[in-house]
Design an enzyme around this catalytic site. Structure first.
Site, PDB file in Angstrom:
ATOM      1  N   SER B  60      -0.986  -6.379   6.391  1.00  0.00           N
ATOM      2  CA  SER B  60       0.311  -5.675   6.562  1.00  0.00           C
ATOM      3  C   SER B  60       0.050  -4.962   8.114  1.00  0.00           C
ATOM      4  CB  SER B  60       0.142  -4.312   5.672  1.00  0.00           C
ATOM      5  OG  SER B  60      -0.804  -3.298   6.005  1.00  0.00           O
ATOM      6  N   LYS B  97      -4.277   1.928   8.499  1.00  0.00           N
ATOM      7  CA  LYS B  97      -3.141   2.144   8.999  1.00  0.00           C
ATOM      8  C   LYS B  97      -3.218   3.006  10.395  1.00  0.00           C
ATOM      9  CE  LYS B  97      -0.541   0.958   5.216  1.00  0.00           C
ATOM     10  NZ  LYS B  97      -1.622  -0.013   4.864  1.00  0.00           N
TER      11      LYS B  97
END
Lengths: 421, 142
Positions: B60, B97
């Protein structure tokens, strides 16, 4: 002023560093044969799991309350301990590492305007750097700092830091503090003190110095003075080395065979020598011991031990290992299942201070030194198990680590994984 | 991943490249006394007490240059700042993230626009979020 930084439930806290979901849940860590609880989270303590409780006695509680159980992971704990130490060293030039989870800091001569804020800041920095909760107590003496640190564990609102220095505050705390919990007061002293009607640390400080000296000697007086705010125990930042070294283990199974037990003892002796040589010392005395499982009341019990005195202080591999093995064979009694054994060496002196015997064969000694330093080099370059004495057998200690966590910070193959999906 | 050597962060053991060797005969090397060297550990680990390693799995964050198998160097001593890349522990799971921090909210942003299922996570009071540590370097095989 002195500070004590004490890691809360250290082994459990280490297990939580990479498993934050375990915060708030009961967690215990077992001793190295998965035998007894050696660290408990507050939640586990609240369930009534006692320090040192054998696993088979707490199995029901563990199952019922879904207690998370770990085998000890010394590689992880050692690395975390070092990180806490490094963090403390960011604050002060001198610390004394007292044990794997405690260190004293010398605050004398430091320009600290607010000791309470300082204590809280040290605790906060340890948490930020290493994710280990640390209790920091600050007071006039090491003994009082230790008591101050214990208050942090009791009162979360102190946010990990407690400055205890005003006379009235100290009195208030000592009046409630059990004398047996004071640093330096052993179990035997507690029995005597109880007979004398001394129950709290405060009662103890009210005794006369002469009385304390006559019953508890100089060490007792030292503790007495420290509790009264007079610093008597200096910070020990010198690396003097330890006065004794012990390696002992409980086994995963009971060993009945003399040869198998000898191999274990030889391995312990080799580990003792490794530590001895690392601090450049030699030893005069060694004790070898073995005992049966005292929790197996249905089985015959025995405890063996034998002390060996070396004529010349030694750190020689062959001498120490062969004496350990011979002693064990001498005292071994068959018909028992041995659960635990160990090797302790005492009376350590610096290698440079060894006095050699007039009757010793100089050339043999030279050979001995050469062989031993060669072994050190091999171990240093290729790892501890690269070379070993035949008497150690396979060199594997029969211990169980069924529930050990990964070596998150010391093995590349074990570093934690983040999934990003 | 191949098998790797055990390794601890330690100032004593560091990778170094030395440019001078032993001189067997003749004139001694004028560079012998120079102790200047390149130390990878010193470069990558600024705070030895608070630096940890993580391995990446998943895709991701490919546009943030994090790929499967990479090793992240994470420094807990760094205060999370807006747009930092961080190892986060959210609702019982680790993730990496880009963290958007504003006055009123925290958003965890993925960095892979090609895959639609990776959506920003807006952190609400119902989430349990721990920003575990800020990523300082990414080690990847060329």
């Amino acid at each position: 002023m002195f500070a004590l930084a004490d890691c809360n439930n250290f082994f459990v806290s280490c297990e939580r560093v990479f498993r934050p979901e375990l915060n708030g849940r009961p967690v215990i860590v077992l001793s190295n044969n998965d035998g007894c609880a050696i660290a408990r989270s507050n939640e586990a303590k609240a369930l009534g799991i006692k320090m040192g409780a054998p696993m088979f006695k707490i199995r029901d509680i563990v199952r019922k309350h879904n207690v998370e159980v770990f085998s000890g992971n010394m590689a992880l704990y050692g690395d975390m301990s070092k990180r806490v130490r490094w963090t403390l060293e960011e604050f002060v030039p001198f610390i004394e590492v007292y044990s794997i989870d405690e260190a004293f800091m010398d605050l004398r001569g430091m320009n600290i305007s607010d000791y309470d804020a300082f204590a809280k800041e040290v605790s906060a920095r340890c948490w930020r750097n290493v994710a280990i909760p640390v209790s920091v107590g600050v007071s006039h003496t090491k003994t009082l700092a230790k008591i101050a640190a214990s208050l942090c564990k009791k009162y979360p609102k102190l946010r990990g830091g407690c400055y205890m220095a005003r006379e009235q505050d100290i009195e208030k705390v000592l009046r409630k503090y059990p004398v047996g919990d004071v640093w330096g007061i052993g179990r035997k002293s507690v029995a005597k003190l109880t007979d004398m009607g001394v129950h709290t640390a405060w009662n103890f400080t009210r005794l006369s110095e002469g009385l304390v000296r006559s019953i508890f000697g100089l060490t007792g007086v030292r503790t007495w003075r420290e509790l009264r705010g007079e610093s008597c125990v200096e910070l020990d930042d010198r690396d003097e080395g330890r006065q004794s070294i012990c390696v002992s283990r409980s086994f995963s199974h009971e060993i009945t065979d003399c040869a198998e037990l000898s191999e274990q003892v030889a391995t312990f002796a080799a580990q003792v020598i490794e530590k001895l040589r690392a601090q450049h010392s030699a030893c005069v005395e060694m004790v070898v011991f073995a005992s049966t499982n005292r929790f197996r009341e249905d089985e015959p019990q025995t405890a063996l031990s034998r002390a060996v005195l070396f004529d010349v202080a030694t750190s020689d591999h062959r001498k120490i290992i062969s004496s350990a093995v011979h002693s064990l064979r001498d005292i071994f009694r068959s018909g028992y299942g041995y659960k635990k054994a160990g090797v302790v060496i005492t009376k350590l002196i610096p290698e440079s201070g060894v006095v050699h015997s007039l009757f010793e064969d100089g050339r043999a000694r030279e050979k001995e030194v050469k062989l031993s330093s060669m072994l050190d080099n091999i171990k240093h370059s290729f790892g501890r198990d690269a070379v070993r004495f035949a008497s150690q057998g396979s060199g594997k200690v029969a211990s169980a680590h069924e529930r050990q966590s990964p070596h998150y910070t010391t093995l590349w193959s074990d570093i934690p994984t983040v999934k990003i999906e | 991943m191949e098998k790797l050597q055990p390794y601890m962060i330690d100032s004593e053991s560091s990778a170094e490249f030395t440019l001078c060797g032993e001189v067997k005969a003749g004139f001694p090397s004028p560079a012998e006394d120079i102790s200047e060297k390149l130390d990878l550990v010193k470069l990558l680990v600024r705070h030895r007490a608070s630096t940890f390693f993580f391995r990446v799995s998943g895709v991701s964050m490919v546009e943030a240059d994090m790929d499967e198998g990479d090793i992240l160097i994470v420094d807990r001593s760094i205060e999370p700042y807006n747009n930092c890349k961080a190892v986060c522990f959210i609702d019982g799971e680790y993730t990496v993230k880009r963290v958007e921090i504003s006055d009123h909210e925290i958003r965890l942003m993925p960095a892979n626009e090609r895959v639609k299922k990776y959506k920003p996570i807006i952190v609400t009071p119902d989430n349990t979020l721990i920003i575990w540590g800020v990523v300082t370097y990414i080690i990847k095989r060329a």
